[in-house]
Design a protein around this motif. Sequence first.
Motif, mmCIF file in Angstrom:
data_model
loop_
_atom_site.group_PDB
_atom_site.id
_atom_site.type_symbol
_atom_site.label_atom_id
_atom_site.label_comp_id
_atom_site.label_asym_id
_atom_site.label_seq_id
_atom_site.Cartn_x
_atom_site.Cartn_y
_atom_site.Cartn_z
ATOM 1 N N MET A 156 10.901 19.085 5.976
ATOM 2 C CA MET A 156 9.846 19.418 5.051
ATOM 3 C C MET A 156 8.754 18.349 5.049
ATOM 4 S SD MET A 156 10.293 20.389 1.101
ATOM 5 C CE MET A 156 8.959 21.046 0.199
ATOM 6 N N TYR A 157 9.115 17.087 4.915
ATOM 7 C CA TYR A 157 8.158 15.987 4.981
ATOM 8 C C TYR A 157 8.392 15.252 6.297
ATOM 9 C CZ TYR A 157 8.165 16.719 -0.089
ATOM 10 O OH TYR A 157 8.108 17.275 -1.330
ATOM 11 N N ALA A 158 7.366 15.139 7.131
ATOM 12 C CA ALA A 158 7.512 14.429 8.397
ATOM 13 C C ALA A 158 7.471 12.927 8.157
ATOM 14 C CB ALA A 158 6.413 14.839 9.366
ATOM 15 N N TYR A 159 6.536 12.483 7.342
ATOM 16 C CA TYR A 159 6.446 11.064 6.991
ATOM 17 C C TYR A 159 5.666 10.922 5.699
ATOM 18 C CZ TYR A 159 1.694 11.311 8.883
ATOM 19 O OH TYR A 159 0.395 11.655 9.133
ATOM 20 N N ILE A 160 5.790 9.758 5.093
ATOM 21 C CA ILE A 160 5.010 9.438 3.906
ATOM 22 C C ILE A 160 4.315 8.112 4.189
ATOM 23 C CG2 ILE A 160 5.087 8.856 1.455
ATOM 24 C CD1 ILE A 160 7.470 10.766 1.202
ATOM 25 N N ASP A 161 3.006 8.110 4.017
ATOM 26 C CA ASP A 161 2.186 6.938 4.275
ATOM 27 C C ASP A 161 1.534 6.541 2.962
ATOM 28 O OD1 ASP A 161 0.605 4.938 5.282
ATOM 29 O OD2 ASP A 161 -0.580 6.227 6.598
ATOM 30 N N GLY A 162 1.750 5.308 2.532
ATOM 31 C CA GLY A 162 1.161 4.888 1.267
ATOM 32 C C GLY A 162 1.466 3.447 0.944
ATOM 33 N N LYS A 163 1.239 3.112 -0.308
ATOM 34 C CA LYS A 163 1.433 1.743 -0.786
ATOM 35 C C LYS A 163 2.904 1.535 -1.144
ATOM 36 C CE LYS A 163 -0.053 -1.412 -4.406
ATOM 37 N NZ LYS A 163 -0.771 -1.523 -5.678
ATOM 38 N N LEU A 164 3.482 0.484 -0.604
ATOM 39 C CA LEU A 164 4.877 0.139 -0.898
ATOM 40 C C LEU A 164 4.894 -0.582 -2.241
ATOM 41 C CD1 LEU A 164 7.794 0.084 0.189
ATOM 42 C CD2 LEU A 164 7.256 -2.079 1.268
ATOM 43 N N THR A 165 5.384 0.103 -3.287
ATOM 44 C CA THR A 165 5.348 -0.477 -4.631
ATOM 45 C C THR A 165 6.660 -1.146 -5.031
ATOM 46 O OG1 THR A 165 5.954 1.639 -5.635
ATOM 47 C CG2 THR A 165 3.606 1.151 -5.443
ATOM 48 N N PHE A 166 7.765 -0.768 -4.392
ATOM 49 C CA PHE A 166 9.056 -1.386 -4.695
ATOM 50 C C PHE A 166 9.926 -1.341 -3.442
ATOM 51 C CE2 PHE A 166 13.516 -1.221 -5.974
ATOM 52 C CZ PHE A 166 13.606 -2.363 -6.757
ATOM 53 N N LYS A 167 10.685 -2.422 -3.233
ATOM 54 C CA LYS A 167 11.566 -2.457 -2.069
ATOM 55 C C LYS A 167 12.835 -3.218 -2.413
ATOM 56 C CE LYS A 167 10.976 -5.359 1.405
ATOM 57 N NZ LYS A 167 10.511 -6.075 2.569
ATOM 58 N N CYS A 168 13.979 -2.618 -2.106
ATOM 59 C CA CYS A 168 15.268 -3.294 -2.171
ATOM 60 C C CYS A 168 16.065 -2.833 -0.952
ATOM 61 C CB CYS A 168 15.980 -3.018 -3.494
ATOM 62 S SG CYS A 168 16.640 -1.365 -3.685
ATOM 63 N N PRO A 169 17.212 -3.444 -0.649
ATOM 64 C CA PRO A 169 17.941 -3.082 0.580
ATOM 65 C C PRO A 169 18.415 -1.635 0.679
ATOM 66 C CG PRO A 169 18.672 -5.213 -0.218
ATOM 67 C CD PRO A 169 17.775 -4.639 -1.282
ATOM 68 N N THR A 170 18.479 -0.913 -0.430
ATOM 69 C CA THR A 170 18.981 0.459 -0.372
ATOM 70 C C THR A 170 17.904 1.530 -0.501
ATOM 71 O OG1 THR A 170 19.466 0.397 -2.734
ATOM 72 C CG2 THR A 170 21.277 -0.135 -1.218
ATOM 73 N N TYR A 171 16.793 1.224 -1.160
ATOM 74 C CA TYR A 171 15.722 2.207 -1.276
ATOM 75 C C TYR A 171 14.370 1.530 -1.480
ATOM 76 C CZ TYR A 171 15.563 1.742 -6.406
ATOM 77 O OH TYR A 171 15.416 1.265 -7.681
ATOM 78 N N ILE A 172 13.316 2.321 -1.254
ATOM 79 C CA ILE A 172 11.956 1.862 -1.487
ATOM 80 C C ILE A 172 11.235 2.923 -2.312
ATOM 81 C CG2 ILE A 172 11.760 0.466 0.616
ATOM 82 C CD1 ILE A 172 10.292 2.825 1.924
ATOM 83 N N VAL A 173 10.120 2.521 -2.903
ATOM 84 C CA VAL A 173 9.246 3.460 -3.587
ATOM 85 C C VAL A 173 7.873 3.328 -2.942
ATOM 86 C CG1 VAL A 173 8.156 4.131 -5.758
ATOM 87 C CG2 VAL A 173 10.524 3.316 -5.758
ATOM 88 N N ILE A 174 7.363 4.460 -2.438
ATOM 89 C CA ILE A 174 6.039 4.487 -1.829
ATOM 90 C C ILE A 174 5.149 5.372 -2.686
ATOM 91 C CG2 ILE A 174 4.675 5.249 0.157
ATOM 92 C CD1 ILE A 174 6.991 4.601 1.940
ATOM 93 N N GLU A 175 3.978 4.829 -3.054
ATOM 94 C CA GLU A 175 3.015 5.605 -3.819
ATOM 95 C C GLU A 175 2.019 6.219 -2.846
ATOM 96 O OE1 GLU A 175 -0.582 5.016 -6.979
ATOM 97 O OE2 GLU A 175 1.112 3.635 -7.132
#
Length: 194
Positions: free
Chosen positions: A1-20
């Motif tokens: 459904m989503y090929a990729y997400i390109d954006g600002k990396l707002t949070f990062k830890c070893p198990t997950y990230i949050v991209i805005e």
Amino acid sequence: MYAYIDGKLTFKCPTYIVIEAGGVGYQINISLNTYSALANTERCKVYTWLHVKEDAHTLYGFADEGERRLFLHLISVSGIGPTTCRMMLSSITPVEIQNAIINADVALIQRIKGIGAKSAQRIILELQDKLKKEGPDSLISMPLHNTVRNEALSALIMLGFGKQVAEKAIDNAIKNGGEDLTVEQMIKVALKNL
């Protein structure tokens, strides 16, 4: 459904990230391999795969397309789910996983937490021929600039032809039709030669 997400990396830890991206924050599960690849970046492009279950929709992210393709091969094996695949990609590198499968290195795959002898043998049994057919490093290395030749080659491989056979057919198509062929024309000429 989503090929990729390109954006600002707002949070990062070893198990997950949050991209805005577009005003929406996407929580994306990642492997340690992807975590280390995103070392000091503010903006990133993460290739994704959406896992849909009755009770959840979970995004998995990968630093490059090759890691995502390896992940998709691994989850196609019976009894291997996305969580186990993420554990595999966090334990050893994608290149090591691919080489272990091609070389039937059961011991290396078994060292990964959650993978027993039967699972390791099943992974090798189901994926070894696929990976050998595609050629060494085909999952890991991706062309940086997609040329008409590379796109046609990728299409033939996706259709089930071996990499070496497809390359010969593409080379013959270029020799016969010239280098000005479109992707579609090149594929059609190559298919006639196969």
